[in-house]
Design an enzyme around this catalytic site. Sequence first.
Site, short mmCIF file in Angstrom:
data_model
loop_
_atom_site.label_atom_id
_atom_site.label_comp_id
_atom_site.label_asym_id
_atom_site.label_seq_id
_atom_site.Cartn_x
_atom_site.Cartn_y
_atom_site.Cartn_z
N LYS A 43 16.98 -74.13 33.63
CA LYS A 43 18.05 -75.09 33.36
C LYS A 43 18.25 -76.02 34.55
CE LYS A 43 22.79 -75.55 31.72
NZ LYS A 43 23.97 -74.84 31.18
N ASP A 50 33.04 -70.86 26.02
CA ASP A 50 32.42 -71.96 25.27
C ASP A 50 31.55 -71.41 24.15
OD1 ASP A 50 32.06 -74.64 24.67
OD2 ASP A 50 30.38 -74.91 26.04
N LEU A 97 12.96 -78.24 26.47
CA LEU A 97 13.36 -77.48 25.29
C LEU A 97 14.58 -78.09 24.62
CD1 LEU A 97 12.94 -73.85 26.66
CD2 LEU A 97 11.51 -74.96 24.94
N GLY A 98 15.39 -78.77 25.41
CA GLY A 98 16.60 -79.37 24.86
C GLY A 98 17.41 -80.05 25.94
N VAL A 134 17.11 -78.25 29.63
CA VAL A 134 16.52 -76.92 29.72
C VAL A 134 15.01 -77.08 29.49
CG1 VAL A 134 16.41 -74.60 28.77
CG2 VAL A 134 18.61 -75.78 28.92
N GLY A 170 21.46 -81.59 26.98
CA GLY A 170 22.88 -81.55 26.67
C GLY A 170 23.65 -82.40 27.66
N GLY A 171 24.97 -82.24 27.63
CA GLY A 171 25.81 -83.05 28.49
C GLY A 171 25.60 -82.80 29.96
N MET A 172 25.10 -81.60 30.33
CA MET A 172 24.94 -81.27 31.74
C MET A 172 23.49 -81.27 32.21
SD MET A 172 27.76 -78.28 32.46
CE MET A 172 27.24 -78.13 34.17
#
Length: 224
Positions: free
Chosen positions: A44, A142, A21-22, A29, A24-26
């Site tokens: 996640k 955040d 789904l996407g 997902v 990121g930095g970590m």
Amino acid sequence: MSEEPGGERVIAGRYRLLSPLGEGGMGTVWRARDEVLHREVAVKEVRAPAGLPASDVERMYARLEREAWAAARVADRTVVTVYDVATEDGRPWIVMELVRGLSLAEVLDAEGPLSPPRAARIGAEVLAALRAAHAAGVLHRDVKPANVLIANDGRVVLTDFGIATVEGSSALTMTGEVVGSPEFLAPERALGRTPGPESDLWSLGVLLYAAVEGHSPFRQDTPL
């Protein structure tokens, strides 16, 4: 983690990863299917950067588990619902409700700045999420457009409590370490002081500015 003949991975013998789904930095997902309850969920996955010391990897995984714990403490329709924390390959995988829609960051990229009334409606929903979190003793830390989801049915949901802190719990960040997105960071956090609920409200204010202007008022070339 098992792998089916079709190439789909199954986490904890239950959650079948279908498509990303996407990222990121970590980590990533995933859209996944819960084979026990027969429903689609979001999972996640966190990937530790190559060469990261073992102690930092453990801290990253602890932070991920903290996200699930913090979010699960907040029962509100404006906060993403966490269903489970599965352990696979020594790592935690957070299983949560699948919110179909776009992040506020994606909406701003696609449509440009929002009208003030629309931004205000989204801001009011994020404020409701923060009120619920703060009432449960949870700081988000955040708040930014990428962590606000706009569902297809119009529901606004605050997600990603990955660096949240819970009142009364030990901190998971080293002294002096700044965690979060610098553009949306409250001054007291940038100065290394103890944050409070007002720090999340500062970030919400910056988010509202970004929503109507299309960018943060503090955007710079480097984080420092």
